[in-house]
Design a protein around this motif. Sequence first.
Motif, PDB file in Angstrom:
ATOM      1  N   GLY A 121      -6.888 -87.753 101.348  1.00 23.21           N
ATOM      2  CA  GLY A 121      -5.883 -88.803 101.243  1.00 23.21           C
ATOM      3  C   GLY A 121      -6.475 -90.195 101.250  1.00 23.21           C
ATOM      4  N   ILE A 122      -5.657 -91.138 101.716  1.00 24.23           N
ATOM      5  CA  ILE A 122      -6.037 -92.551 101.659  1.00 24.23           C
ATOM      6  C   ILE A 122      -7.281 -92.820 102.519  1.00 24.23           C
ATOM      7  CG2 ILE A 122      -5.209 -94.905 102.106  1.00 24.23           C
ATOM      8  CD1 ILE A 122      -2.305 -93.623 101.720  1.00 24.23           C
ATOM      9  N   ALA A 123      -7.358 -92.184 103.694  1.00 23.95           N
ATOM     10  CA  ALA A 123      -8.514 -92.395 104.576  1.00 23.95           C
ATOM     11  C   ALA A 123      -9.795 -91.936 103.869  1.00 23.95           C
ATOM     12  CB  ALA A 123      -8.322 -91.640 105.886  1.00 23.95           C
ATOM     13  N   ALA A 124      -9.736 -90.791 103.182  1.00 25.00           N
ATOM     14  CA  ALA A 124     -10.924 -90.280 102.475  1.00 25.00           C
ATOM     15  C   ALA A 124     -11.265 -91.166 101.280  1.00 25.00           C
ATOM     16  CB  ALA A 124     -10.688 -88.847 102.026  1.00 25.00           C
ATOM     17  N   ALA A 125     -10.229 -91.742 100.636  1.00 28.26           N
ATOM     18  CA  ALA A 125     -10.491 -92.668  99.519  1.00 28.26           C
ATOM     19  C   ALA A 125     -11.211 -93.903 100.046  1.00 28.26           C
ATOM     20  CB  ALA A 125      -9.180 -93.061  98.836  1.00 28.26           C
ATOM     21  N   ASN A 126     -10.779 -94.406 101.201  1.00 26.26           N
ATOM     22  CA  ASN A 126     -11.400 -95.606 101.768  1.00 26.26           C
ATOM     23  C   ASN A 126     -12.823 -95.339 102.250  1.00 26.26           C
ATOM     24  OD1 ASN A 126      -9.138 -97.170 101.316  1.00 26.26           O
ATOM     25  ND2 ASN A 126      -8.240 -96.737 103.317  1.00 26.26           N
ATOM     26  N   SER A 127     -13.035 -94.148 102.830  1.00 25.09           N
ATOM     27  CA  SER A 127     -14.361 -93.876 103.407  1.00 25.09           C
ATOM     28  C   SER A 127     -15.319 -93.242 102.397  1.00 25.09           C
ATOM     29  CB  SER A 127     -14.220 -92.959 104.626  1.00 25.09           C
ATOM     30  OG  SER A 127     -13.698 -91.714 104.223  1.00 25.09           O
ATOM     31  N   GLY A 128     -14.858 -93.011 101.179  1.00 24.53           N
ATOM     32  CA  GLY A 128     -15.739 -92.426 100.151  1.00 24.53           C
ATOM     33  C   GLY A 128     -16.031 -90.966 100.422  1.00 24.53           C
ATOM     34  N   SER A 129     -15.081 -90.246 101.014  1.00 25.21           N
ATOM     35  CA  SER A 129     -15.340 -88.835 101.326  1.00 25.21           C
ATOM     36  C   SER A 129     -14.355 -87.898 100.631  1.00 25.21           C
ATOM     37  CB  SER A 129     -15.334 -88.627 102.845  1.00 25.21           C
ATOM     38  OG  SER A 129     -14.112 -89.069 103.392  1.00 25.21           O
ATOM     39  N   LEU A 130     -13.924 -88.264  99.428  1.00 21.70           N
ATOM     40  CA  LEU A 130     -13.012 -87.408  98.659  1.00 21.70           C
ATOM     41  C   LEU A 130     -13.764 -86.184  98.121  1.00 21.70           C
ATOM     42  CD1 LEU A 130     -11.321 -90.267  96.597  1.00 21.70           C
ATOM     43  CD2 LEU A 130     -10.169 -88.854  98.333  1.00 21.70           C
ATOM     44  N   THR A 131     -13.008 -85.136  97.783  1.00 21.72           N
ATOM     45  CA  THR A 131     -13.558 -84.022  97.003  1.00 21.72           C
ATOM     46  C   THR A 131     -12.980 -84.147  95.595  1.00 21.72           C
ATOM     47  OG1 THR A 131     -13.782 -82.536  98.877  1.00 21.72           O
ATOM     48  CG2 THR A 131     -13.567 -81.501  96.720  1.00 21.72           C
ATOM     49  N   PHE A 132     -13.835 -84.104  94.590  1.00 22.51           N
ATOM     50  CA  PHE A 132     -13.387 -84.182  93.188  1.00 22.51           C
ATOM     51  C   PHE A 132     -13.515 -82.806  92.547  1.00 22.51           C
ATOM     52  CE2 PHE A 132     -14.622 -88.519  94.150  1.00 22.51           C
ATOM     53  CZ  PHE A 132     -13.606 -89.268  93.558  1.00 22.51           C
ATOM     54  N   MET A 133     -12.444 -82.358  91.885  1.00 25.60           N
ATOM     55  CA  MET A 133     -12.504 -81.122  91.099  1.00 25.60           C
ATOM     56  C   MET A 133     -12.414 -81.532  89.636  1.00 25.60           C
ATOM     57  SD  MET A 133      -9.403 -79.687  93.320  1.00 25.60           S
ATOM     58  CE  MET A 133      -9.250 -80.715  94.780  1.00 25.60           C
ATOM     59  N   VAL A 134     -13.439 -81.178  88.882  1.00 26.06           N
ATOM     60  CA  VAL A 134     -13.641 -81.822  87.590  1.00 26.06           C
ATOM     61  C   VAL A 134     -13.514 -80.841  86.426  1.00 26.06           C
ATOM     62  CG1 VAL A 134     -15.214 -83.326  86.298  1.00 26.06           C
ATOM     63  CG2 VAL A 134     -15.290 -83.313  88.804  1.00 26.06           C
ATOM     64  N   GLY A 135     -12.707 -81.221  85.432  1.00 24.03           N
ATOM     65  CA  GLY A 135     -12.594 -80.437  84.211  1.00 24.03           C
ATOM     66  C   GLY A 135     -13.189 -81.211  83.047  1.00 24.03           C
ATOM     67  N   GLY A 136     -13.895 -80.513  82.183  1.00 23.29           N
ATOM     68  CA  GLY A 136     -14.486 -81.175  81.016  1.00 23.29           C
ATOM     69  C   GLY A 136     -15.768 -80.472  80.608  1.00 23.29           C
ATOM     70  N   SER A 137     -16.356 -80.929  79.495  1.00 26.61           N
ATOM     71  CA  SER A 137     -17.591 -80.291  79.011  1.00 26.61           C
ATOM     72  C   SER A 137     -18.722 -80.524  80.010  1.00 26.61           C
ATOM     73  CB  SER A 137     -17.978 -80.886  77.655  1.00 26.61           C
ATOM     74  OG  SER A 137     -18.374 -82.242  77.851  1.00 26.61           O
ATOM     75  N   GLU A 138     -19.754 -79.705  79.911  1.00 25.06           N
ATOM     76  CA  GLU A 138     -20.929 -79.847  80.781  1.00 25.06           C
ATOM     77  C   GLU A 138     -21.514 -81.256  80.648  1.00 25.06           C
ATOM     78  OE1 GLU A 138     -22.981 -78.564  83.708  1.00 25.06           O
ATOM     79  OE2 GLU A 138     -21.922 -76.941  82.674  1.00 25.06           O
ATOM     80  N   ALA A 139     -21.580 -81.745  79.400  1.00 27.82           N
ATOM     81  CA  ALA A 139     -22.177 -83.076  79.167  1.00 27.82           C
ATOM     82  C   ALA A 139     -21.325 -84.163  79.824  1.00 27.82           C
ATOM     83  CB  ALA A 139     -22.289 -83.325  77.657  1.00 27.82           C
ATOM     84  N   ALA A 140     -19.994 -84.065  79.682  1.00 27.95           N
ATOM     85  CA  ALA A 140     -19.110 -85.073  80.276  1.00 27.95           C
ATOM     86  C   ALA A 140     -19.216 -85.021  81.795  1.00 27.95           C
ATOM     87  CB  ALA A 140     -17.664 -84.839  79.833  1.00 27.95           C
ATOM     88  N   PHE A 141     -19.287 -83.785  82.349  1.00 26.61           N
ATOM     89  CA  PHE A 141     -19.396 -83.641  83.806  1.00 26.61           C
ATOM     90  C   PHE A 141     -20.677 -84.306  84.312  1.00 26.61           C
ATOM     91  CE2 PHE A 141     -21.125 -81.230  87.447  1.00 26.61           C
ATOM     92  CZ  PHE A 141     -20.155 -81.539  88.381  1.00 26.61           C
ATOM     93  N   GLU A 142     -21.786 -84.066  83.632  1.00 28.44           N
ATOM     94  CA  GLU A 142     -23.067 -84.638  84.092  1.00 28.44           C
ATOM     95  C   GLU A 142     -23.030 -86.167  84.062  1.00 28.44           C
ATOM     96  OE1 GLU A 142     -25.396 -83.199  85.704  1.00 28.44           O
ATOM     97  OE2 GLU A 142     -24.508 -81.211  85.434  1.00 28.44           O
TER      98      GLU A 142
END
Length: 289
Positions: A121-142
């Motif tokens: 949530g907002i606390a994790a956004a402020n402290s830079g501790s979010l988890t990102f789940m990423v969709g896209g090509s391998e190249a875009a992910f890198e």
Amino acid sequence: MKIAFIGLGNMGGGMAANLVKAGHSVNAFDLSETALSAAKQNGCAAFTDAREAVRGVDAVVTMLPNGAIVKSVYSESVIGHAPAGAILLDCSTIDVATAREVIAAAEGGGFDMVDAPVSGGIAAANSGSLTFMVGGSEAAFERAKPILEAMGKAVIHAGAAGNGQAAKICNNMLLGIHMIGTCEAFAMAEKLGLDPQTFYDISSVSSGQCWSMTSYCPVPGVGPTTPADNDYKGGFAAGLMLKDLRLAMDAADQADAAVPLAQRARALYEDFVGAGNADVDFSGIIRTL
Ligand code: NAD
């Protein structure tokens, strides 16, 4: 790196500030003057025109309320306006179909793009501790990964375009279901004469154990400190849980998936939010049981 950041609300404000702290130069755009002036105080350059904000950047990050807004921002202000070759990252929580549509349009315009919704949530956004789940090509992910790492503690590639959103809504669908289940168990245990702390001590080391119980206990004074200990303020608003359950129902329809428990969870959160509890933490639903 020069990065445009569009949507500096509760979540985006802290995320953009962390990009600045990591040494990036950030162009901020938001329709809200309050959000823009806060971004300026955090070291971003404030823009009043999205097309100006994306001019000459290496990357564009968006953190917006819903799929319709994401689609219009990318079609009107990013695709065809950001420099060819910029990497595009949408971190908003939106429906899978729109995420795939926007990424296909971006790729058609010559861009690499990922959907990268967040957990935290907002606390994790402020402290830079979010988890990102990423969709896209391998190249875009890198290409996206180092930018996301400046805002989070974990960056996980979920597969092709739209799979970040798929992971996010399946996770939150499960969360909505097990939070209600946890609330029901505590409410019934009490009616059967069990002390909530005693039930916690037993169930948290037994087979009913789940995250809603041991990390986010909905009963005040039991387990770790949670929004329940603060009159169900802060945390993850019931209105946002309902948004995610609605997205999950849309995705289930499209995928022809059977989700009877999630349908019931959605109906219960509809009632809870409809009764004026949109801003109450989602664990506050225990009060209705
Ligand atoms: P918010 O409403 O606080 O922020 C959204 C921002 O987008 C606002 O500042 C708004 O002015 C701006 N905006 C709206 N339309 C715009 C446009 N056309 N151009 C530019 N800016 C525009 O919302 P939030 O809580 O920061 O959530 C953002 C996203 O993150 C949502 O998709 C939400 O589901 C997701 N999310 C939120 C949380 C949370 O705890 N708040 C947690 C995980 C994910």
